[in-house]
Design a protein around this motif. Structure first.
Motif, PDB file in Angstrom:
ATOM      1  N   ASN A   5       0.815  -0.956   0.098  1.00  0.00           N
ATOM      2  CA  ASN A   5      -0.551   0.040  -0.194  1.00  0.00           C
ATOM      3  C   ASN A   5       0.729   1.424  -0.029  1.00  0.00           C
ATOM      4  N   VAL A   6       2.059   0.789   0.118  1.00  0.00           N
ATOM      5  CA  VAL A   6       2.960   2.483   0.425  1.00  0.00           C
ATOM      6  C   VAL A   6       4.082   2.185  -1.186  1.00  0.00           C
ATOM      7  N   TRP A   7       4.620   3.157  -1.642  1.00  0.00           N
ATOM      8  CA  TRP A   7       5.828   3.207  -2.629  1.00  0.00           C
ATOM      9  C   TRP A   7       7.034   2.926  -2.060  1.00  0.00           C
ATOM     10  N   VAL A   8       7.220   2.362  -2.891  1.00  0.00           N
ATOM     11  CA  VAL A   8       8.551   1.366  -3.041  1.00  0.00           C
ATOM     12  C   VAL A   8       9.056   1.744  -3.860  1.00  0.00           C
ATOM     13  N   PRO A   9      10.951   2.013  -3.936  1.00  0.00           N
ATOM     14  CA  PRO A   9      11.524   2.156  -4.407  1.00  0.00           C
ATOM     15  C   PRO A   9      12.158   1.118  -5.223  1.00  0.00           C
ATOM     16  N   ASP A  10      12.213   1.123  -6.740  1.00  0.00           N
ATOM     17  CA  ASP A  10      12.745  -0.897  -7.132  1.00  0.00           C
ATOM     18  C   ASP A  10      14.068  -0.717  -7.452  1.00  0.00           C
ATOM     19  N   ILE A  11      14.433  -0.336  -6.352  1.00  0.00           N
ATOM     20  CA  ILE A  11      16.140  -0.701  -6.089  1.00  0.00           C
ATOM     21  C   ILE A  11      16.278  -2.250  -6.196  1.00  0.00           C
ATOM     22  N   LEU A  12      17.242  -3.046  -7.637  1.00  0.00           N
ATOM     23  CA  LEU A  12      17.688  -4.255  -7.505  1.00  0.00           C
ATOM     24  C   LEU A  12      19.423  -4.510  -7.354  1.00  0.00           C
ATOM     25  N   TRP A  17      16.708   0.385 -11.247  1.00  0.00           N
ATOM     26  CA  TRP A  17      16.318  -0.491 -12.384  1.00  0.00           C
ATOM     27  C   TRP A  17      15.921   1.239 -13.187  1.00  0.00           C
ATOM     28  N   LEU A  18      15.551   2.134 -13.508  1.00  0.00           N
ATOM     29  CA  LEU A  18      14.679   3.297 -14.068  1.00  0.00           C
ATOM     30  C   LEU A  18      14.613   4.920 -13.381  1.00  0.00           C
ATOM     31  N   HIS A  19      14.710   4.807 -12.167  1.00  0.00           N
ATOM     32  CA  HIS A  19      14.614   6.098 -11.695  1.00  0.00           C
ATOM     33  C   HIS A  19      15.734   6.753 -12.156  1.00  0.00           C
ATOM     34  N   THR A  20      16.549   8.324 -12.536  1.00  0.00           N
ATOM     35  CA  THR A  20      18.174   8.250 -12.331  1.00  0.00           C
ATOM     36  C   THR A  20      18.361   8.744 -11.294  1.00  0.00           C
ATOM     37  N   ILE A  21      19.275   9.715 -11.931  1.00  0.00           N
ATOM     38  CA  ILE A  21      19.832  10.381  -9.797  1.00  0.00           C
ATOM     39  C   ILE A  21      18.752  11.424  -9.272  1.00  0.00           C
ATOM     40  N   ASP A  22      18.195  12.063 -10.647  1.00  0.00           N
ATOM     41  CA  ASP A  22      17.476  13.599  -9.996  1.00  0.00           C
ATOM     42  C   ASP A  22      16.121  13.090  -9.341  1.00  0.00           C
ATOM     43  N   ASP A  23      15.854  11.668  -9.735  1.00  0.00           N
ATOM     44  CA  ASP A  23      14.903  11.113  -8.871  1.00  0.00           C
ATOM     45  C   ASP A  23      15.170   9.761  -7.353  1.00  0.00           C
ATOM     46  N   ILE A  24      15.933   9.283  -7.732  1.00  0.00           N
ATOM     47  CA  ILE A  24      16.035   8.313  -7.064  1.00  0.00           C
ATOM     48  C   ILE A  24      17.895   8.294  -6.245  1.00  0.00           C
ATOM     49  N   ASN A  25      18.384   8.685  -5.831  1.00  0.00           N
ATOM     50  CA  ASN A  25      19.536   8.241  -5.007  1.00  0.00           C
ATOM     51  C   ASN A  25      19.874   8.047  -4.086  1.00  0.00           C
ATOM     52  N   ILE A  26      20.691   7.064  -3.971  1.00  0.00           N
ATOM     53  CA  ILE A  26      21.442   5.978  -3.162  1.00  0.00           C
ATOM     54  C   ILE A  26      22.110   6.081  -1.750  1.00  0.00           C
ATOM     55  N   THR A  27      22.141   6.014  -0.589  1.00  0.00           N
ATOM     56  CA  THR A  27      23.518   6.633  -0.075  1.00  0.00           C
ATOM     57  C   THR A  27      23.463   5.346   1.130  1.00  0.00           C
ATOM     58  N   VAL A  84      24.443   5.863 -19.532  1.00  0.00           N
ATOM     59  CA  VAL A  84      24.878   5.079 -20.328  1.00  0.00           C
ATOM     60  C   VAL A  84      24.799   5.728 -21.346  1.00  0.00           C
ATOM     61  N   ASP A  85      24.607   6.823 -21.708  1.00  0.00           N
ATOM     62  CA  ASP A  85      24.262   7.884 -22.972  1.00  0.00           C
ATOM     63  C   ASP A  85      24.601   9.192 -22.612  1.00  0.00           C
ATOM     64  N   ASN A  86      25.629   9.307 -21.509  1.00  0.00           N
ATOM     65  CA  ASN A  86      25.950  10.758 -21.544  1.00  0.00           C
ATOM     66  C   ASN A  86      24.695  12.035 -20.923  1.00  0.00           C
ATOM     67  N   ASP A  87      23.996  11.399 -20.830  1.00  0.00           N
ATOM     68  CA  ASP A  87      22.463  12.689 -20.949  1.00  0.00           C
ATOM     69  C   ASP A  87      21.704  11.611 -19.527  1.00  0.00           C
ATOM     70  N   ASP A  88      21.594  10.862 -18.994  1.00  0.00           N
ATOM     71  CA  ASP A  88      20.411  10.565 -17.900  1.00  0.00           C
ATOM     72  C   ASP A  88      21.464   9.503 -16.929  1.00  0.00           C
ATOM     73  N   TYR A  89      22.343   9.924 -15.658  1.00  0.00           N
ATOM     74  CA  TYR A  89      23.351   9.580 -14.981  1.00  0.00           C
ATOM     75  C   TYR A  89      21.904   8.315 -13.357  1.00  0.00           C
ATOM     76  N   TYR A  90      22.850   7.605 -13.406  1.00  0.00           N
ATOM     77  CA  TYR A  90      21.843   6.660 -12.264  1.00  0.00           C
ATOM     78  C   TYR A  90      23.128   6.182 -11.179  1.00  0.00           C
ATOM     79  N   ALA A  91      21.968   6.139 -10.484  1.00  0.00           N
ATOM     80  CA  ALA A  91      23.538   6.045  -8.735  1.00  0.00           C
ATOM     81  C   ALA A  91      23.090   4.571  -8.355  1.00  0.00           C
TER      82      ALA A  91
END
Length: 488
Positions: A123-130, A187-197, A232-239
């Motif tokens: 029932n809650v939002w969960v990040p798609d971290i795999l 798997w989908l969200h960029t570092i602007d949406d989800i960052n990891i620490t 991957v494409d020098n445009d979107d960055y992932y954490a």
């Protein structure tokens, strides 16, 4: 909660609930009431308050420019399996992640000082971290709830059976140390949406072995962490957050069951050199050792790890030991053939006498050579004395034979005879001469055989020392390598 006007009755399934909402002054106003068994249930009221208008498909931030920070942590509980052939590591870990949900916030004073509550995960939002290295679905228990605090902190703790691909280097088996990586990223969200620490400091994560079961074949050395962002494409960055799980194999079982039996067989092969080289028992002993080592390799073949990209050093060690046994058997066969008296008729060449019987004993300090030479020289002097005696007897016999023909048998005191010697005496003299020639030939063969026997003894000592030096050097090299690997 402001800004959430749409309600989802199916989000939190309850019966007889009362709905509350927050007013402009921050107080909770009841939207409805129930006279059922949930009328005074604080957790029911809180659940209805949180579920009112909640959208679990939307990232829980009020400002879309705000990045959701997900703090993660990893604790290794057990090493279940290390499959060297398929390059797969199976571990059981305790995975923890937490993030802030800006829509799951309440005032504890309005709900009987309740500061945290468990809510169904669905029932809650969960990040798609795999985990990027996943190769199979593990048998992990399903944890259906997450903890939510009054300030919106969501804690999702769960155990996971992780089946991941890992590059396993088995060259140092059974003293190997493996380093496998677990890479966590959205798997989908960029570092602007989800960052990891990290939830803890890297030092605390490295030394934490509090929950590890330290009873299996592998022991946990430490867990290293590394954060980086990539594109991957020098445009979107992932954490991504990478955990390096460093484990070491306990070698005691393999040392007792693999190395010690092989060492014992090789020691017995060295002891076999003390059997006399002119004895056929040494060949039988060496063949028995070779057969025993072959059976040993068949038994331990299932214990050694098998990969298509390399062979462990212990496998090379077994092959070299087998080759040393074959060389030892070959040397024994050659020496036995060399000292076998019945088959040696040609004399020892002069260069062999010079190199083997004169130079080699001096250079390699073979003391047995002097005893053999003195013994053979005394035997040779006896043989010469024996030959001289035989030659004297032959000359006397010839003189007597000639004198008998002219003056009779003087030794018997008979008068001289004018007639020729009877044929019986000639036959006796011919037989005695044949016997003398046979004895001389046998003595020459014995002398040649003794010389070859001496050559065989000297060569046997030389080859034994070379064999012993090679085996000791090989053992020291392997022992040093395995000791360094074990300490490292």
């Amino acid at each position: 909660m402001e800004g959430l006007g749409v309600r989802q009755p199916e989000a939190f399934h309850q019966s007889g609930r009362q709905t509350s909402t927050a007013g402009e002054d921050g107080t909770v106003k009841k939207l409805g009431s129930s006279t059922g068994r949930f009328a005074n249930a604080t957790l029911v009221r809180l659940s209805e308050f949180l579920s009112a208008g909640y959208k679990k498909g939307v990232r829980p931030v009020k400002d879309w420019r705000t990045s959701t920070i997900v703090a993660i942590d990893l604790m290794v509980y057990s090493i279940l399996n290390v499959d060297e052939k398929n390059q797969v590591l199976t571990t059981y870990v305790w995975y923890r992640q937490s993030w802030t949900d800006e829509f799951l916030v309440w005032n504890p004073e309005d709900f009987d000082e309740v500061k945290q509550v468990s809510i169904p995960t669905a029932n809650v939002w969960v990040p798609d971290i795999l985990i990027n290295e996943f190769v199979d679905v593990g048998k992990s228990p399903d944890i259906p709830y997450v903890y939510v605090t009054h300030d919106g902190l969501v804690r999702n703790y769960k155990p996971i059976q992780v089946v991941t691909a890992c590059t396993l280097n088995i060259y140092n088996f059974p003293f190997d140390v493996q380093k496998c990586s677990l890479t966590f990223q959205s798997w989908l969200h960029t570092i602007d949406d989800i960052n990891i620490t990290l939830m803890r400091s890297p030092e605390e994560l490295r030394e934490d072995k509090s929950v590890f079961m330290n009873q299996g074949e592998w022991e946990l050395l430490h867990i290293l962490s590394n954060y980086k962002s990539f594109s991957v494409d020098n445009d979107d960055y992932y954490a991504e957050m990478k955990f390096h799980v460093v484990i070491r194999r306990r070698p005691l079982f393999y040392t007792v069951n693999l190395l010690l039996p092989s060492i014992f067989l090789m020691v017995m092969d060295i002891v076999g050199f003390y059997l006399p080289p002119d004895s056929g028992e040494r060949v039988s002993f060496k063949i028995t050792l070779l057969l025993g080592y072959s059976v040993f390799l068949i038994i331990v073949s299932d214990t050694l790890p098998a990969t298509a990209i390399g062979t462990p050093l212990i496998g090379v060690y077994f092959v070299v030991c087998m080759a040393l046994l074959v060389i030892s058997l070959t040397e024994t066969v050659l020496i036995v053939r060399l000292v076998h008296k019945q088959d040696l008729q040609t004399p020892v060449p002069h260069w062999v006498k010079y190199l083997v019987l004169e130079r080699a004993p001096v250079v390699f300090c073979i003391h047995k050579k002097h005893r053999l030479c003195s013994r053979l020289s005394s035997q040779a002097s006896d043989l010469e004395h024996y030959k001289d005696s035989n030659y004297g007897t032959g000359k006397i016999g010839r003189r007597l034979s000639h004198h008998d023909r002219e003056a009779g048998l003087l030794g018997l005191g008979l008068p001289p005879s004018r007639d020729p010697a009877p044929p019986v005496m000639d036959n006796i003299l011919q037989e005695v001469t044949a016997i003398r020639h046979f004895l001389e030939k046998r003595d020459r063969c014995r002398e040649v055989a003794k010389e070859w026997l001496q050559v065989g003894y000297v060569l046997d000592v030389l080859l034994f020392r070379v064999y012993l030096v090679a085996m000791v050097a090989y053992s020291i090299t392997l022992g040093t390598l395995w000791s360094v690997w074990q300490v490292a």
